[in-house]
Design an enzyme around this catalytic site. Structure first.
Site, PDB file in Angstrom:
ATOM      1  N   GLN A  24       0.845  -1.191   0.000  1.00 44.21           N
ATOM      2  CA  GLN A  24       0.000   0.000   0.000  1.00 44.21           C
ATOM      3  C   GLN A  24       0.880   1.239   0.000  1.00 44.21           C
ATOM      4  OE1 GLN A  24      -3.023  -0.607   3.239  1.00 44.21           O
ATOM      5  NE2 GLN A  24      -4.430  -0.179   1.565  1.00 44.21           N
ATOM      6  N   THR A  58       3.325   0.330   6.123  1.00 42.25           N
ATOM      7  CA  THR A  58       2.181  -0.376   6.692  1.00 42.25           C
ATOM      8  C   THR A  58       2.524  -1.868   6.734  1.00 42.25           C
ATOM      9  OG1 THR A  58       0.991  -1.055   4.683  1.00 42.25           O
ATOM     10  CG2 THR A  58       0.629   1.206   5.445  1.00 42.25           C
ATOM     11  N   THR A  59       1.678  -2.628   7.410  1.00 38.35           N
ATOM     12  CA  THR A  59       1.815  -4.089   7.415  1.00 38.35           C
ATOM     13  C   THR A  59       0.761  -4.693   6.493  1.00 38.35           C
ATOM     14  OG1 THR A  59       2.643  -3.907   9.673  1.00 38.35           O
ATOM     15  CG2 THR A  59       2.041  -6.094   8.982  1.00 38.35           C
ATOM     16  N   HIS A  60       0.311  -3.903   5.520  1.00 39.59           N
ATOM     17  CA  HIS A  60      -0.787  -4.308   4.639  1.00 39.59           C
ATOM     18  C   HIS A  60      -0.239  -4.870   3.332  1.00 39.59           C
ATOM     19  CE1 HIS A  60      -3.099  -0.926   6.893  1.00 39.59           C
ATOM     20  NE2 HIS A  60      -2.924  -2.008   7.638  1.00 39.59           N
ATOM     21  N   LEU A  61       0.317  -6.072   3.408  1.00 41.62           N
ATOM     22  CA  LEU A  61       0.810  -6.764   2.228  1.00 41.62           C
ATOM     23  C   LEU A  61      -0.291  -7.680   1.704  1.00 41.62           C
ATOM     24  CD1 LEU A  61       3.221  -6.785   4.624  1.00 41.62           C
ATOM     25  CD2 LEU A  61       4.563  -7.366   2.623  1.00 41.62           C
TER      26      LEU A  61
END
Length: 597
Positions: free
Chosen positions: A351, A522-525
């Site tokens: 993201q 972010t940790t939104h992989l």
């Protein structure tokens, strides 16, 4: 209970990973009467222990020493920007923070709980309909989910009731209501709890955004605005805006997590067994390699290798681990960026997120220590389907929000002053105090598209502690995503002007900027084991069932064909409930490939 012995040695189902996705699947399948064993490589976590006050709000132990995050000593991944580079190991958590232990990333997340836009689920079709095939860049991989919002809506609704989500609807069963997001799709019912109160910074942003001609709304937050009991009988306390959400277990039981909202009920079911400190190495297949027979794992308590057989395997670990386990198990064909064939590792996305900062006059104090992980005010004007991307010149979109989650002392000292500010001495201290008292951040939290040469595969050189090749990430920012981020960030200037900001520091991605794994984003992989309607370009069908191994379901953001502007957890939960529903209604009655009529 943990490591129980009363379920049979061979359960009906083995679930890999004890985060949101795994907990949802385990709860749904035990309700269907199945014996379920869940494997988690980390330790057991409970809010009563991890959330004990005041130790739970120790910034040094939590955010700096990262006690709830993955330990990289035994297994990690390698990272590079381009296929012609040599990837190097990710040795220190920075850019993204996978969880480890029961609850996974669902224990340390913030609580932002979004649904989707209409275009998120059919981005390729929507783009071609509006702008034509040529608008899609040559090496960009766009793909539809093959699921409509109408099909998923009941499962979004169910997840929100389980999470105890606070928010305000704009439209319920076709009737306009309240001050919710005017661009949001219709809902079958209201949020279970009213929206979180605005922090001062959020209220300033709300007013300024409205004056600038935009459409602000309260962010949907899986932080309880009131006492709440969910459908499983799990209780939540009201949030007190202590500011310790992201990276912490909530000591007030106010932030939704698997540990608070599902596992207390699941642990009481005698059909459920949880085995912790179990590092899964392989999904086992029969001789035909078309059927999963169970899993092989290392018992980290004894360093012994174990096998559990099961009729149904649910792979529901963190996105990266789902992809890695598919590759090490030899399930599906690995993606090749040259021929663009294969599916495992394809369409890896992240993201785009950049934080800008505005300063208010000295008589206006922002009180940044106050906050809640999901609370805030957002605008969707540059993320909603009606926004003209043809004129703007990019695919995708980005919400803009003030999400004051609680600025803590160490973080404040590390990031004070902005660009060009002194890094030590009395001038540094003055800048830090001024920033802490009178400023706040505004985020552009946007989508990231999938590309031919952005993917995941197995590293040919580096291996983990178990002798397996590490996962290799090939990733950097592309022109489309940079243009999108720059366009959206420019609009923040209008909002800052409307609020009377004395100073503004706008921060956007720059042309040619490479992904930097040393800086948290972010940790939104997502992506890598994506769903779709074509086995040549997707690893899973619309029910998240493997095309190659029908008794294997892969649940999580690894199924997303491309990134989106919203945080992924809401869609992860809805897809988990969607998949579980179809397993219960269709697969269990007639095991095998499920076909969409």
């Amino acid at each position: 209970m943990t490591d129980q012995t009363f379920p049979p040695a061979k359960p009906d189902v083995v679930v890999i990973g004890a985060g949101w996705a795994g907990s949802i699947m385990a709860k749904e399948l035990t309700e269907a009467g199945l014996n379920v064993t869940m494997l988690e490589r980390g330790h057991d976590h409970s809010t009563a222990v991890e959330g004990t006050y005041p130790g739970s709000i120790d910034e040094l132990r939590g955010a700096v020493r990262k006690r709830l995050f993955q330990k990289l000593a035994r297994t990690s991944l390698t990272i590079r920007n381009r296929p012609d580079q040599t990837a190097l190991p990710y040795r220190q958590l920075a850019a993204f923070l996978p969880g480890e232990g029961v609850g996974g990333a669902g224990l340390h997340w913030s609580g932002c709980h979004f649904r989707v836009t209409e275009d998120d689920l059919r981005l390729r079709s929507a783009t071609i309909e509006r702008y034509g095939q040529k608008f899609i860049p040559k090496d960009m991989h766009l793909q539809d989910y093959g699921i409509s919002y109408g099909e998923l809506e009941p499962f979004f609704d169910k997840a929100e009731k389980v999470f105890g989500t606070s928010g305000e609807a704009s439209s319920v069963q076709g009737q306009k209501t309240g001050r919710g997001n005017v661009f949001a799709l219709d809902r079958s019912s209201h949020f279970p709890l009213p929206p979180m109160a605005d922090t001062f910074s959020a209220s300033v942003f709300r007013q300024a955004a409205r004056e600038a001609g935009f459409h602000p709304y309260s962010m949907p937050a899986a932080n309880a605005s009131q006492p709440y009991t969910n459908p499983y009988g799990c209780q939540m306390g009201p949030c007190n805006f202590c500011g310790y959400c992201s990276g912490y277990a909530c000591y007030l039981y106010s932030k939704a997590s698997p540990n608070v909202n599902i596992l207390p009920a699941l642990r009481q079911d005698k059909r459920f067994r949880l085995i912790t400190q179990a590092q899964v190495l392989e999904i086992l297949l029969d001789d035909t390699r078309k059927k999963a027979t169970g899993v092989r794992y290392i018992d980290l308590k004894t360093d012994s290798e174990q096998v559990i057989e099961a009729d149904l395997v649910i792979l529901s670990a963190f996105q990266l681990h789902n992809v890695h386990l598919m590759l090490t198990s030899g399930i599906g064909k690995p993606y090749d960026p040259v021929s663009q064939s294969g599916t495992i590792g394809r369409n890896f996305t992240y993201q785009t997120i950049t934080s800008s900062r505005v300063w208010l006059p000295e008589n206006r104090c922002t009180n940044q220590f106050v906050g809640a992980g999901g609370a805030g005010v957002a605008i969707d004007d540059f993320n909603q389907p009606g926004f003209d991307r043809g004129r703007a010149g990019f695919i995708g979109g980005s919400p803009v929000w003030v999400n004051q989650a609680g600025l803590k002392p160490i973080a404040a000292a590390q990031g004070s002053g902005g660009k060009g500010s002194p890094r030590w001495g009395s001038a540094y201290k003055a800048a830090m105090i001024d920033q802490y008292r009178h400023s706040f951040s505004i985020d552009a939290h946007g989508s990231n598209m999938a590309y031919r040469d952005v993917y995941l595969d197995l590293d040919p050189t580096w291996r983990n502690a178990y002798g397996q090749p590490m996962l290799r990430m090939t990733f950097t920012w592309k022109d489309n995503d940079i243009r999108m981020n720059q366009y959206v960030v420019r609009q923040i200037g209008d909002i800052a002007q409307a609020m009377g900001a004395t100073r503004t520091s706008l921060n956007s991605l720059q042309p040619g900027q490479l992904f930097d794994s040393r800086i948290y984003q972010t940790t939104h992989l997502s992506g890598g084991v994506i769903l779709g309607s074509n086995p040549k370009t997707s690893a899973l069908n619309r029910y998240l069932q493997s095309w190659d191994v029908p008794n294997l379901f892969v649940i999580g953001s690894s199924a997303f064909p491309q990134g989106m502007g919203y945080n992924p957890t809401g869609l992860v939960a809805a897809l988990a409930y969607w998949s579980a529903y179809h397993i219960r209604q269709t697969y269990l009655r007639n095991p095998g490939p499920m076909v969409h009529a």
